[in-house]
Design a protein around this motif. Sequence first.
Motif, short mmCIF file in Angstrom:
data_model
loop_
_atom_site.label_atom_id
_atom_site.label_comp_id
_atom_site.label_asym_id
_atom_site.label_seq_id
_atom_site.Cartn_x
_atom_site.Cartn_y
_atom_site.Cartn_z
N ASN A 26 0.84 -1.19 0.00
CA ASN A 26 0.00 0.00 0.00
C ASN A 26 0.88 1.24 0.00
O ASN A 26 1.97 1.23 0.55
CB ASN A 26 -0.92 -0.01 1.22
CG ASN A 26 -1.88 -1.16 1.18
OD1 ASN A 26 -2.25 -1.65 0.12
ND2 ASN A 26 -2.31 -1.62 2.33
N HIS A 41 -4.83 -5.11 -3.84
CA HIS A 41 -5.17 -6.52 -3.64
C HIS A 41 -3.87 -7.32 -3.63
O HIS A 41 -2.82 -6.84 -4.10
CB HIS A 41 -6.05 -7.03 -4.79
CG HIS A 41 -7.45 -6.49 -4.79
ND1 HIS A 41 -8.40 -6.86 -3.87
CD2 HIS A 41 -8.06 -5.60 -5.62
CE1 HIS A 41 -9.53 -6.24 -4.13
NE2 HIS A 41 -9.35 -5.47 -5.18
N ALA A 47 -7.00 -1.90 -5.07
CA ALA A 47 -8.25 -2.25 -4.37
C ALA A 47 -9.05 -0.99 -4.05
O ALA A 47 -10.27 -0.96 -4.24
CB ALA A 47 -7.95 -3.02 -3.09
N GLN A 48 -8.37 0.05 -3.55
CA GLN A 48 -9.05 1.29 -3.18
C GLN A 48 -8.10 2.47 -3.33
O GLN A 48 -6.89 2.32 -3.16
CB GLN A 48 -9.53 1.26 -1.73
CG GLN A 48 -10.63 0.29 -1.47
CD GLN A 48 -11.14 0.41 -0.03
OE1 GLN A 48 -10.53 1.04 0.82
NE2 GLN A 48 -12.28 -0.19 0.23
N THR A 49 -8.69 3.63 -3.64
CA THR A 49 -7.93 4.88 -3.62
C THR A 49 -8.76 5.93 -2.91
O THR A 49 -9.99 5.92 -3.01
CB THR A 49 -7.59 5.39 -5.03
OG1 THR A 49 -8.80 5.65 -5.74
CG2 THR A 49 -6.76 4.38 -5.81
N TRP A 62 -13.70 8.21 -2.48
CA TRP A 62 -12.98 6.94 -2.45
C TRP A 62 -13.49 6.06 -3.58
O TRP A 62 -14.69 6.00 -3.85
CB TRP A 62 -13.20 6.21 -1.12
CG TRP A 62 -12.28 6.67 -0.04
CD1 TRP A 62 -12.39 7.81 0.70
CD2 TRP A 62 -11.10 6.02 0.39
NE1 TRP A 62 -11.35 7.91 1.58
CE2 TRP A 62 -10.54 6.82 1.42
CE3 TRP A 62 -10.46 4.85 0.03
CZ2 TRP A 62 -9.37 6.47 2.07
CZ3 TRP A 62 -9.29 4.50 0.69
CH2 TRP A 62 -8.75 5.30 1.70
N SER A 64 -13.35 2.03 -5.15
CA SER A 64 -13.03 0.63 -4.87
C SER A 64 -13.05 -0.16 -6.17
O SER A 64 -13.87 0.11 -7.05
CB SER A 64 -14.06 0.02 -3.90
OG SER A 64 -14.00 0.66 -2.65
N TYR A 65 -12.15 -1.15 -6.25
CA TYR A 65 -12.01 -1.97 -7.45
C TYR A 65 -11.94 -3.44 -7.05
O TYR A 65 -11.44 -3.78 -5.98
CB TYR A 65 -10.72 -1.60 -8.20
CG TYR A 65 -10.65 -0.14 -8.58
CD1 TYR A 65 -11.16 0.33 -9.78
CD2 TYR A 65 -10.07 0.79 -7.71
CE1 TYR A 65 -11.10 1.68 -10.11
CE2 TYR A 65 -10.01 2.14 -8.03
CZ TYR A 65 -10.52 2.57 -9.24
OH TYR A 65 -10.46 3.90 -9.56
N ASP A 66 -12.40 -4.32 -7.95
CA ASP A 66 -12.28 -5.76 -7.68
C ASP A 66 -10.89 -6.25 -8.08
O ASP A 66 -10.05 -5.46 -8.55
CB ASP A 66 -13.40 -6.55 -8.37
CG ASP A 66 -13.35 -6.50 -9.89
OD1 ASP A 66 -12.30 -6.14 -10.47
OD2 ASP A 66 -14.38 -6.84 -10.51
N LYS A 71 -14.05 -1.16 -11.52
CA LYS A 71 -14.58 -0.31 -10.46
C LYS A 71 -15.83 -0.95 -9.87
O LYS A 71 -16.72 -1.38 -10.60
CB LYS A 71 -14.90 1.08 -11.00
CG LYS A 71 -15.30 2.05 -9.92
CD LYS A 71 -15.46 3.50 -10.35
CE LYS A 71 -15.49 3.79 -11.79
NZ LYS A 71 -15.70 5.19 -12.12
N THR A 72 -15.89 -1.02 -8.54
CA THR A 72 -17.05 -1.60 -7.86
C THR A 72 -17.82 -0.58 -7.04
O THR A 72 -19.00 -0.79 -6.76
CB THR A 72 -16.63 -2.75 -6.92
OG1 THR A 72 -15.70 -2.25 -5.97
CG2 THR A 72 -16.03 -3.91 -7.70
N TRP A 86 -23.50 7.45 -2.85
CA TRP A 86 -22.52 6.43 -3.20
C TRP A 86 -23.05 5.63 -4.37
O TRP A 86 -24.26 5.43 -4.50
CB TRP A 86 -22.27 5.50 -2.03
CG TRP A 86 -21.62 6.10 -0.84
CD1 TRP A 86 -21.63 7.39 -0.42
CD2 TRP A 86 -20.84 5.38 0.12
NE1 TRP A 86 -20.92 7.53 0.74
CE2 TRP A 86 -20.43 6.31 1.10
CE3 TRP A 86 -20.48 4.06 0.26
CZ2 TRP A 86 -19.65 5.94 2.18
CZ3 TRP A 86 -19.71 3.70 1.34
CH2 TRP A 86 -19.29 4.63 2.29
#
Length: 121
Positions: A26, A41, A47-49, A62, A64-66, A71-72, A86
């Motif tokens: 990270n 990940h 995974a996240q920014t 923020w 999130s990605y799988d 992008k999730t 959100w």
Amino acid sequence: MKRMILSIVVVFFVSVSFAQDVATQNKYKVKGDLIEAILYHSNGEIAQTGFYTKDNKLQGEWFSYDVNGDKTAVAYYENGNKVGTWKFFIGDIIKEVTYTNAAIAKITTMEIKNTQVVSNK
């Protein structure tokens, strides 16, 4: 000669292992009053920014990605509290969750059906 070859093989595997660990660490960077975070990940994909305040509270937008990099979610925080609308991306479904006073106020579900782009030239 066998020892030299074995040493080269061991050094190769150690360096490859170390390179993979470095790629998935990270990352944090101070930007003004905030700390930018890029979280990974175990496979090296992001995974996240997003950002933290200096007292470790989530702040701002923020993402999130799988594990495949898709992008999730897009989320919003203000001083650690959930705010705004959100978005969650689940296949062809987009769920919007609106927060008021850090509590869910509204949930909207949309389905993406036709994504053709038409140009009038």
